[in-house]
Design an enzyme around this catalytic site. Structure first.
Site, short mmCIF file in Angstrom:
data_model
loop_
_atom_site.label_atom_id
_atom_site.label_comp_id
_atom_site.label_asym_id
_atom_site.label_seq_id
_atom_site.Cartn_x
_atom_site.Cartn_y
_atom_site.Cartn_z
N ASP A 176 0.84 -1.20 0.00
CA ASP A 176 0.00 0.00 0.00
C ASP A 176 0.88 1.26 0.00
OD1 ASP A 176 -2.38 -1.71 0.45
OD2 ASP A 176 -1.47 -2.00 2.41
N HIS A 204 -4.63 -3.37 6.53
CA HIS A 204 -4.44 -3.67 5.11
C HIS A 204 -5.80 -4.12 4.56
CE1 HIS A 204 -2.81 -4.95 1.33
NE2 HIS A 204 -3.20 -6.19 1.53
#
Length: 350
Positions: A176, A204
């Site tokens: 990410d 996440h």
């Protein structure tokens, strides 16, 4: 004199080349993320160009024939640092004397599966693996959990290995982080190495918060704030965030497969930074144990923070100013993690 110096050089070189191999475990080793990952580890891109490796590849019994093919390919690469490859479906073999464990394998969400069923299945997996870490691995082992839901799976593994420091466990939000960095770089028209200090806060998942309030961009040799470089608050607070949050789903929609190449790259980045540290003045994002954090995040969670790493030890970057917009996003992803944790922990004693 020259002969003596040459001899001394050869002795030093021989000693260096005979460094003790480290044992690195990859679970889900017959899967596509591992297939993109193993070559980089064995080649020396992660743990160093002078560090011999023993690769331990763990997967479930039905995948062992596939794993044999992976072993053949690793042998056929003729990599000088790769001293041994051990394929196995047994935890007592897989987790023995580990220096590093990369836990990629997990139960994916299947059609019609409720979230609590997914959590229950993964609690069973990561309780078993945490118990195996406790029983067989070195107490200094560095554990990276990749398999989703990564934050909560990491917490369960840590709780199941009480004698291994919680600080040795982390989960992958570097993918990410890399996605956020790349989006900023493309928007400004610079290479990604000119963008630093983005942050991924929290889970996440689609609630994660990609934060660029402290991000810096090197623009024509001058370091400027990302907001000043981009000059589009609407994009930064809207499409930028949703693009990073939903990028995994977008890749699956396009490829009909998950993001294996970029996930493997992020795993390499994450583990290399643990081994060698972060550059001075820069931080990276990692899902880590939230105990003692200064940002008001509930403590018994694996939550992604900005961290600096030195001597294989991470430290949360404290003292960053948090505005109301960011605070709301950080608390929303923490709320999701608390709910996941409570559901998962209830299954631990089952």
């Amino acid at each position: 004199m020259l002969t003596l110096l040459t001899a001394m050089y050869l002795v030093v070189r021989a000693a260096t080349s005979q460094a003790e191999p480290i044992r690195v475990l990859v679970t889900g080793a017959a899967g596509q993320i591992a297939y993109s990952l193993l070559y980089s580890i064995a080649k020396g891109d992660v743990f160093g160009k002078d560090q011999p490796i023993i690769l331990v590849l763990l997967d479930i019994p039905p995948m062992l024939p596939v794993l044999e093919g992976v072993v053949m390919e690793l042998q056929d690469c003729a990599l000088p640092l790769l001293r041994e490859v051990i394929p196995t479906d047994k935890v007592e073999v897989g987790f023995k004397d580990l220096d590093a464990a990369i836990l990629v394998g997990s139960m994916p969400r299947k059609e019609g599966m409720e979230r609590k069923d997914l959590l229950k299945a993964n609690v069973a997996i990561f309780k078993t693996q945490g118990t195996a870490l406790e029983k067989y691995a070195k107490k200094t082992v560095k554990v990276l959990v990749v398999g989703n839901p990564a934050n909560t799976n990491c917490l369960i593994a840590s709780k199941s290995a009480p004698s291994i420091p919680k600080e040795n466990f982390s989960c992958l939000t570097r993918l990410d982080h890399n996605r956020a960095r790349s989006q900023v770089a493309m928007r400004v028209g610079v290479s990604t190495d000119n963008v630093k200090n983005v942050i991924i806060w929290g889970n996440h998942s689609s609630t994660q918060y990609p934060d660029v309030h402290h991000c810096k961009v090197d623009l024509h040799g001058k370091e400027v704030a990302a907001y000043d470089a981009i000059k589009d608050d609407g994009w930064l607070k809207g499409d930028f965030i949703s693009t990073v949050q939903l990028r995994g789903a977008a890749v699956i929609k396009a490829r009909k497969l998950s993001s294996a190449m970029s996930a493997a790259k992020a795993i390499c980045d994450h583990m290399r930074d643990i081994w060698f540290g972060t550059p001075e003045g820069e931080w990276v994002s990692m899902g880590i144990y939230a105990g003692g954090n200064s940002y008001g995040i509930p403590e018994d969670l694996m939550y992604s923070f900005p961290v600096m790493i030195k001597n294989k030890t991470w430290k949360v970057v404290d003292g960053l100013s948090i505005n109301d917009f960011s605070r709301g996003k950080m608390e929303a992803t923490a709320t999701e993690l608390v709910d996941e944790r409570d559901t998962a922990v209830a299954f631990l004693s089952v």
